[in-house]
Write a protein that holds these residues in place. Structure first.
Motif, mmCIF file in Angstrom:
data_model
loop_
_atom_site.group_PDB
_atom_site.id
_atom_site.type_symbol
_atom_site.label_atom_id
_atom_site.label_comp_id
_atom_site.label_asym_id
_atom_site.label_seq_id
_atom_site.Cartn_x
_atom_site.Cartn_y
_atom_site.Cartn_z
ATOM 1 N N ALA A 194 -32.041 54.653 55.133
ATOM 2 C CA ALA A 194 -32.407 54.425 53.726
ATOM 3 C C ALA A 194 -32.772 52.956 53.500
ATOM 4 C CB ALA A 194 -31.257 54.841 52.807
ATOM 5 N N ILE A 195 -32.016 52.068 54.092
ATOM 6 C CA ILE A 195 -32.286 50.630 53.930
ATOM 7 C C ILE A 195 -33.627 50.261 54.583
ATOM 8 C CG2 ILE A 195 -31.475 48.320 54.616
ATOM 9 C CD1 ILE A 195 -28.575 49.462 54.227
ATOM 10 N N LEU A 196 -33.903 50.837 55.744
ATOM 11 C CA LEU A 196 -35.201 50.566 56.380
ATOM 12 C C LEU A 196 -36.347 51.223 55.603
ATOM 13 C CD1 LEU A 196 -34.276 50.847 60.179
ATOM 14 C CD2 LEU A 196 -34.788 48.759 58.880
ATOM 15 N N SER A 197 -36.060 52.304 54.885
ATOM 16 C CA SER A 197 -37.082 52.878 54.003
ATOM 17 C C SER A 197 -37.417 51.889 52.882
ATOM 18 C CB SER A 197 -36.594 54.204 53.404
ATOM 19 O OG SER A 197 -36.354 55.148 54.430
ATOM 20 N N ALA A 198 -36.402 51.201 52.385
ATOM 21 C CA ALA A 198 -36.644 50.153 51.377
ATOM 22 C C ALA A 198 -37.498 49.027 51.974
ATOM 23 C CB ALA A 198 -35.316 49.604 50.859
ATOM 24 N N ALA A 199 -37.268 48.729 53.250
ATOM 25 C CA ALA A 199 -38.102 47.700 53.912
ATOM 26 C C ALA A 199 -39.556 48.172 53.998
ATOM 27 C CB ALA A 199 -37.561 47.397 55.313
ATOM 28 N N MET A 200 -39.757 49.462 54.234
ATOM 29 C CA MET A 200 -41.131 49.993 54.254
ATOM 30 C C MET A 200 -41.772 49.869 52.866
ATOM 31 S SD MET A 200 -41.070 53.407 56.666
ATOM 32 C CE MET A 200 -42.850 53.433 56.992
ATOM 33 N N LEU A 201 -40.966 50.080 51.837
ATOM 34 C CA LEU A 201 -41.451 49.910 50.461
ATOM 35 C C LEU A 201 -41.951 48.477 50.271
ATOM 36 C CD1 LEU A 201 -39.571 51.185 47.277
ATOM 37 C CD2 LEU A 201 -40.560 48.902 47.347
ATOM 38 N N LEU A 202 -41.162 47.529 50.732
ATOM 39 C CA LEU A 202 -41.565 46.118 50.596
ATOM 40 C C LEU A 202 -42.879 45.858 51.340
ATOM 41 C CD1 LEU A 202 -38.013 44.550 51.125
ATOM 42 C CD2 LEU A 202 -39.277 44.663 48.955
ATOM 43 N N GLU A 203 -42.967 46.364 52.563
ATOM 44 C CA GLU A 203 -44.210 46.198 53.344
ATOM 45 C C GLU A 203 -45.412 46.802 52.623
ATOM 46 O OE1 GLU A 203 -43.363 48.039 57.091
ATOM 47 O OE2 GLU A 203 -42.539 46.197 57.949
ATOM 48 N N HIS A 204 -45.183 47.948 52.003
ATOM 49 C CA HIS A 204 -46.267 48.641 51.307
ATOM 50 C C HIS A 204 -46.889 47.752 50.233
ATOM 51 C CE1 HIS A 204 -48.512 52.104 49.809
ATOM 52 N NE2 HIS A 204 -48.119 51.803 48.581
ATOM 53 N N PHE A 205 -46.069 46.875 49.643
ATOM 54 C CA PHE A 205 -46.585 45.987 48.606
ATOM 55 C C PHE A 205 -46.904 44.594 49.160
ATOM 56 C CE2 PHE A 205 -44.457 49.337 46.227
ATOM 57 C CZ PHE A 205 -45.461 49.669 45.329
ATOM 58 N N GLY A 206 -47.046 44.521 50.479
ATOM 59 C CA GLY A 206 -47.451 43.258 51.094
ATOM 60 C C GLY A 206 -46.329 42.241 51.228
ATOM 61 N N LEU A 207 -45.106 42.640 50.947
ATOM 62 C CA LEU A 207 -43.967 41.708 51.031
ATOM 63 C C LEU A 207 -43.396 41.716 52.456
ATOM 64 C CD1 LEU A 207 -42.284 42.662 47.611
ATOM 65 C CD2 LEU A 207 -43.974 40.859 48.070
ATOM 66 N N PHE A 208 -44.192 41.189 53.380
ATOM 67 C CA PHE A 208 -43.849 41.288 54.802
ATOM 68 C C PHE A 208 -42.640 40.446 55.184
ATOM 69 C CE2 PHE A 208 -48.415 42.332 54.577
ATOM 70 C CZ PHE A 208 -48.340 43.645 55.030
ATOM 71 N N GLU A 209 -42.568 39.240 54.632
ATOM 72 C CA GLU A 209 -41.421 38.388 54.963
ATOM 73 C C GLU A 209 -40.130 39.036 54.455
ATOM 74 O OE1 GLU A 209 -41.738 34.363 53.509
ATOM 75 O OE2 GLU A 209 -39.721 33.908 54.277
ATOM 76 N N GLU A 210 -40.218 39.598 53.260
ATOM 77 C CA GLU A 210 -39.061 40.276 52.683
ATOM 78 C C GLU A 210 -38.630 41.462 53.565
ATOM 79 O OE1 GLU A 210 -41.680 39.099 51.188
ATOM 80 O OE2 GLU A 210 -41.281 38.422 49.136
ATOM 81 N N ALA A 211 -39.611 42.250 53.981
ATOM 82 C CA ALA A 211 -39.306 43.402 54.830
ATOM 83 C C ALA A 211 -38.655 42.940 56.139
ATOM 84 C CB ALA A 211 -40.573 44.198 55.128
ATOM 85 N N GLU A 212 -39.209 41.878 56.696
ATOM 86 C CA GLU A 212 -38.680 41.320 57.945
ATOM 87 C C GLU A 212 -37.225 40.888 57.767
ATOM 88 O OE1 GLU A 212 -38.815 41.319 61.537
ATOM 89 O OE2 GLU A 212 -40.676 41.917 60.552
ATOM 90 N N THR A 213 -36.926 40.297 56.623
ATOM 91 C CA THR A 213 -35.562 39.851 56.333
ATOM 92 C C THR A 213 -34.592 41.038 56.308
ATOM 93 O OG1 THR A 213 -36.474 38.031 55.034
ATOM 94 C CG2 THR A 213 -34.152 38.576 54.667
ATOM 95 N N VAL A 214 -35.017 42.122 55.707
ATOM 96 C CA VAL A 214 -34.174 43.331 55.700
ATOM 97 C C VAL A 214 -33.952 43.832 57.123
ATOM 98 C CG1 VAL A 214 -33.989 45.748 54.957
ATOM 99 C CG2 VAL A 214 -34.944 44.033 53.388
ATOM 100 N N LYS A 215 -35.039 43.873 57.893
ATOM 101 C CA LYS A 215 -34.920 44.386 59.261
ATOM 102 C C LYS A 215 -34.015 43.502 60.128
ATOM 103 C CE LYS A 215 -39.626 45.822 59.311
ATOM 104 N NZ LYS A 215 -40.850 46.036 60.100
ATOM 105 N N GLU A 216 -34.121 42.198 59.921
ATOM 106 C CA GLU A 216 -33.227 41.303 60.673
ATOM 107 C C GLU A 216 -31.763 41.552 60.335
ATOM 108 O OE1 GLU A 216 -34.585 37.295 59.984
ATOM 109 O OE2 GLU A 216 -36.476 37.753 60.990
#
Ligand SMILES: [Mg+2]
Ligand SMILES: [Mg+2]
Lengths: 354, 354
Positions: free
Chosen positions: B293-315
């Motif tokens: 579920a948390i990585l799904s939220a990271a995909m949501l961030l990526e979808h809106f171009g928030l790549f650094e944010e998504a990367e932070t979640v994944k880390e």
């Protein structure tokens, strides 16, 4: 037993591996007092070269007048860009159709000596012993196809009749009776009408085999289970396309495709062949693994009820693997052991098991 | 950035894992100065219980007026034998259709800390990082179905239009541009007209992405390659049924389905959800793995171009795995770590990475 066997070595490494399979059959004939006679004919690229057709009439005629067909492999790179009608592969497709070989049978077995070759972890692959029954002449591969001229739309029709389902289902249930008595039908019955027909017909037919348990698995789940827990499977029964995908997936979990035989069975004819291809770049080098061809010969014996004979062949194969008397693809030993030496060992072991 | 997020926790463990995903999103909003607002609505069994429908109108309306949908899970055993129209799963299917979510995106990544959980040998799974683009609203699952009344015949039609192929192909190529720049089209173009249309359209469209290399794999071969050498894949593009089979096969090679997120994307809407189900027997026990579920939220961030944010979640997720701060399904540590504790650790790490 007397058996007239049509031998179709085909292309590439086909002839050299088929020669080893015949050696094993001859050893069995001698040991068990059978009479196997062989007649050879061309198929594939070699038949195009000689006769202009990948399946000459006399080859088809020989197959129809024989008890069984022992097949090598087909395909040569020089025909890779050829038009549909003269491609070597058409020879096999045409033969399957002409002889109505509607059931493709593919055993997948984990050999103890080769567990480390598997891409799966040892504890998952150990003990795996599956027999896959794939419907071979129906379904979406053979249904009506359509592409709009402007390239805006295409379609493929998947069709099955009750009769197409029942004839292969009987074979699968009969096979299960001689094994662990379990049939798994792989389908997508939550979505497809053809799958629901498969499920209905197979469920009805299962009543004639009360000792056999029947379960169902959606094809997407089956693709997972083949990796997570392949030991759960005994006999798998499935339609053409699902069988194509699942049997190829299953073919790699054991660790060597050079070991896997197959049978294509119809009402009146049966053909036995290794699942590996013609591997043209290896032709004549003595590096082709003959075991898949030899195990195909064992399937031929089983097909005629010669179970002890088939078991003897399989034991000889297992012994060769255990002793590391194998071609370089298995890399068990460092010294060079040729296709012929492996075939000799297996034939000798059949004649003189220690 | 301001984002209005529709939160649809659904059934079973859906609510508890979704809560952890929101925690992570809130930590990101704070850290990166975004404004995420959430509105919650019912879907699935819980919606049937309250409103008599698995997808109430106000839920659909909320989705249509939000920027993105964060989805939990759906399904409850008490509806297992219910008729088609009131089954919880219909809620998700109806939403996909109403919102025209034509692309299902499933990343498959091997986490270093979990290599030993994979059914594959370590050297095969290490470094795997695949993104699968599966067409979700066309193909044989949605084509015309027919069963003869006497049960003697059934058929399913597989159809694709050029447009259906192109819209998802663009998404796949764009994704490849941000990755290792490779797209593999999985089809069965040697047999099917629809596959030949896919190959033709995708080949044409690839010219608009000259930096991306395109290759092709027949689906049966792809099912083998996913086991033999999954590292070869970057972006996989495929039609609905092949995508169902191949993405499910791929989902198990990493070793835990509790880690895998997904997105379903349309022209105007996008939905993000873990691929695991509602797991009703675990509800409320604190044992559900919130990482998917948390990585799904990271995909949501990526979808809106928030790549650094998504990367932070994944880390943060990788750190939790590395430290063994995980739910019991991963069994890394022996002490009991709850769903909430994992969520707290990940949110805290986003706010305060060491
Ligand atoms: Mg195949
Ligand atoms: Mg699936």
């Amino acid at each position: 037993m007397e058996l007239k066997i049509a031998v179709l070595p085909g292309d590439g490494i086909g002839p050299e591996v088929t020669t080893q399979a015949i050696k094993a059959l001859n050893a069995i004939a001698l040991e068990f007092d059978h009479k196997f006679t062989y007649k050879q004919a061309d198929i594939g690229a070699v038949a195009i070269d000689k006769a202009g057709s990948p399946l000459p009439d006399e080859t088809l005629e020989l197959c129809k007048t024989s008890d069984a067909i022992l097949f090598g492999a087909i395909g040569h790179p020089k025909y890779d860009n050829a038009e549909g009608s003269v491609r070597p592969e058409q020879g096999l497709l045409k033969m399957r159709k002409e002889l109505e070989l509607f059931a493709n049978v593919r055993p997948v077995k984990a050999f103890e000596a080769l567990l480390d070759h598997s891409p799966l972890k040892r504890h998952l692959i150990k003990g795996v012993d599956i027999s896959i029954y794939r419907e071979l002449t129906g379904g979406i591969y053979f249904g009506k196809k359509e592409t709009k001229e402007d390239g805006s739309y295409a379609s493929d029709l998947c069709e099955y009749s009750a009769e197409e389902i029942e004839r292969i289902a009987h074979l699968a249930f009969k096979a299960a009776m001689g094994r662990r008595k379990k049939v798994t039908l792989i389908d997508k019955a939550n979505v497809l009408d053809t799958s629901r027909l498969w499920r209905k017909k197979v469920t009805e037919l299962a009543k004639s085999y009360p000792e056999v348990s029947l379960d169902f698995l959606y094809v997407d789940n089956a693709a997972m289970q083949m990796i997570l827990n392949p030991r759960q499977f005994d006999v798998i029964l499935t339609e053409n396309m699902f069988g194509d995908i699942i049997s190829d997936e299953a073919s790699v979990i054991g660790g060597s495709i050079g070991l896997l035989p197959s049978a294509s069975i119809g009402k009146n004819y049966a053909l036995f062949e290794p699942i590996h291809g013609s591997y043209p770049q290896a032709t004549g080098q003595g590096i082709a693994n003959p075991i898949a061809a030899i195990l195909s010969a064992a399937m031929l014996l089983e097909h005629f009820g010669l179970f002890e004979e088939a078991e003897t062949v399989k034991e000889a194969v297992e012994r060769s693997l255990k002793l590391g008397i194998t071609t370089p693809d298995l890399g068990v030993k460092h010294e060079r052991i040729t296709t012929e030496k492996v075939g000799d060992f297996i034939a000798d072991f059949i004649s003189n098991p220690e």
